[in-house]
Design a protein around this motif. Structure first.
Motif, PDB file in Angstrom:
ATOM      1  N   UNK A 171       4.055 -10.636  -0.486  1.00 11.91           N
ATOM      2  CA  UNK A 171       3.318  -9.410  -0.780  1.00 11.91           C
ATOM      3  C   UNK A 171       2.312  -9.192   0.346  1.00 11.91           C
ATOM      4  N   UNK A 172       2.419  -8.110   1.108  1.00  6.33           N
ATOM      5  CA  UNK A 172       1.572  -7.971   2.299  1.00  6.33           C
ATOM      6  C   UNK A 172       0.098  -7.811   1.934  1.00  6.33           C
ATOM      7  N   UNK A 173      -0.208  -7.085   0.855  1.00 10.79           N
ATOM      8  CA  UNK A 173      -1.614  -6.899   0.481  1.00 10.79           C
ATOM      9  C   UNK A 173      -2.238  -8.225   0.020  1.00 10.79           C
ATOM     10  N   UNK A 174      -1.398  -9.156  -0.438  1.00 12.40           N
ATOM     11  CA  UNK A 174      -1.879 -10.477  -0.848  1.00 12.40           C
ATOM     12  C   UNK A 174      -1.724 -11.527   0.225  1.00 12.40           C
ATOM     13  N   UNK A 175      -1.507 -11.073   1.493  1.00 11.99           N
ATOM     14  CA  UNK A 175      -1.306 -11.984   2.639  1.00 11.99           C
ATOM     15  C   UNK A 175      -0.143 -12.940   2.383  1.00 11.99           C
ATOM     16  N   UNK A 182      -2.624  -7.301  -5.787  1.00  9.17           N
ATOM     17  CA  UNK A 182      -1.692  -8.076  -4.964  1.00  9.17           C
ATOM     18  C   UNK A 182      -0.766  -8.876  -5.882  1.00  9.17           C
ATOM     19  N   UNK A 183       0.122  -8.155  -6.553  1.00  7.45           N
ATOM     20  CA  UNK A 183       1.036  -8.787  -7.508  1.00  7.45           C
ATOM     21  C   UNK A 183       2.163  -7.803  -7.770  1.00  7.45           C
ATOM     22  N   UNK A 184       3.328  -8.334  -8.170  1.00 10.93           N
ATOM     23  CA  UNK A 184       4.468  -7.436  -8.413  1.00 10.93           C
ATOM     24  C   UNK A 184       4.327  -6.662  -9.726  1.00 10.93           C
ATOM     25  N   UNK A 185       3.348  -7.054 -10.569  1.00 12.27           N
ATOM     26  CA  UNK A 185       3.063  -6.301 -11.792  1.00 12.27           C
ATOM     27  C   UNK A 185       1.697  -5.628 -11.686  1.00 12.27           C
ATOM     28  N   UNK A 186       1.512  -4.546 -12.441  1.00  8.26           N
ATOM     29  CA  UNK A 186       0.224  -3.867 -12.477  1.00  8.26           C
ATOM     30  C   UNK A 186      -0.799  -4.722 -13.231  1.00  8.26           C
ATOM     31  N   UNK A 228       0.105   0.349  -1.690  1.00  6.81           N
ATOM     32  CA  UNK A 228      -0.050   1.275  -0.559  1.00  6.81           C
ATOM     33  C   UNK A 228       1.127   1.173   0.415  1.00  6.81           C
ATOM     34  N   UNK A 229       1.553  -0.044   0.707  1.00  8.80           N
ATOM     35  CA  UNK A 229       2.626  -0.255   1.693  1.00  8.80           C
ATOM     36  C   UNK A 229       3.981   0.022   1.044  1.00  8.80           C
ATOM     37  N   UNK A 272       8.658  -1.260  -2.696  1.00 10.97           N
ATOM     38  CA  UNK A 272      10.076  -1.588  -2.914  1.00 10.97           C
ATOM     39  C   UNK A 272      10.204  -3.002  -3.472  1.00 10.97           C
ATOM     40  N   UNK A 273       9.496  -3.941  -2.823  1.00 10.00           N
ATOM     41  CA  UNK A 273       9.540  -5.337  -3.282  1.00 10.00           C
ATOM     42  C   UNK A 273       9.121  -5.431  -4.748  1.00 10.00           C
ATOM     43  N   UNK A 274       7.988  -4.824  -5.084  1.00 15.03           N
ATOM     44  CA  UNK A 274       7.456  -4.931  -6.440  1.00 15.03           C
ATOM     45  C   UNK A 274       8.372  -4.268  -7.460  1.00 15.03           C
ATOM     46  N   UNK A 275       8.982  -3.140  -7.059  1.00 13.27           N
ATOM     47  CA  UNK A 275       9.913  -2.451  -7.962  1.00 13.27           C
ATOM     48  C   UNK A 275      11.119  -3.329  -8.257  1.00 13.27           C
ATOM     49  N   UNK A 276      11.662  -3.951  -7.209  1.00  8.93           N
ATOM     50  CA  UNK A 276      12.855  -4.797  -7.374  1.00  8.93           C
ATOM     51  C   UNK A 276      12.526  -6.039  -8.194  1.00  8.93           C
TER      52      UNK A 276
END
Length: 204
Positions: A90-94, A134-138, A170-171, A176-180
């Motif tokens: 996750x880019x926002x989470x480094x 910075x996580x795939x879930x909200x 934002x990115x 896409x990553x989080x949706x998948x």
């Protein structure tokens, strides 16, 4: 549904997916049940050791403080868990997914019933909170890791609530990553790793 002992401690489900992964163990007597319960609590608080308990395909877990420094010790409220999920980061989470431990409680309801739980929620990188979740879930999502003792029965359960993919990132690559991942990939893998975790917490 949560069992009657843990129900008051589990957030209400109001959106997205809910998951529940559980294991239970019958002890021969209450003294043995207390010992199993206390050992399971120690294992659950040792978050840096979860990866070993969860097995080969598991994520890696590391406790981190609000300054972004790794913590070697038991979990406590206010600490972060840095999660290294297999696959793209996750880019926002480094490169990592992050959750905040928002509550940790050890409750003795009476002589026969005990509850210990850790509740975590998706959050931003501790040093970049302004950059978003910075996580795939909200951040509506929660994971509650609960151990209960009801007389001679000890139960370990992971309750996922309000699990909605974080497509507000934002990115574009994070969207896409989080949706998948959030649409079932990681939730499915999570269920496998949580099954291994709850079983391992109760083993000798």
């Amino acid at each position: 549904m949560p069992d009657h002992i843990s129900a008051p401690f589990i957030p209400v489900q109001y959106t997205g997916e809910e998951t529940e992964t559980s294991a239970e163990r019958q002890a021969g007597n209450e003294q043995a049940a207390v010992a199993i319960f206390e050992r399971a609590v120690r294992r659950l608080q040792n978050i840096n050791g979860w990866g070993k308990l969860c097995g080969a395909l598991s994520s890696e877990f590391q406790l981190v403080d609000k300054l972004g420094e790794e913590v070697d010790g038991p979990a406590s409220a206010g600490l972060y868990i840095r999660i290294d999920i297999p696959g793209p980061g996750n880019s926002v989470g480094k490169g990592y997914d992050w959750v905040l431990i928002e509550q940790l409680e050890d409750v003795r309801l009476n002589d026969r019933q005990q509850v210990f739980f850790i509740r975590a929620r998706p959050t931003g990188h501790p040093l970049q909170k302004h950059a978003g979740t910075a996580h795939f879930l909200k951040e509506e999502a929660t994971s509650s890791f609960v151990i209960t003792r009801d007389s001679e029965e000890v139960t370990a359960t992971v309750y996922g609530r309000n699990e909605v993919p974080n497509t507000d990132a934002q990115e574009m690559k994070d969207k896409i990553r989080n949706a998948v991942i959030g649409a079932g990939g990681a939730i499915g893998i999570s269920k496998l790793q949580w099954k291994a975790l709850v079983k391992s917490l109760l083993e000798d």
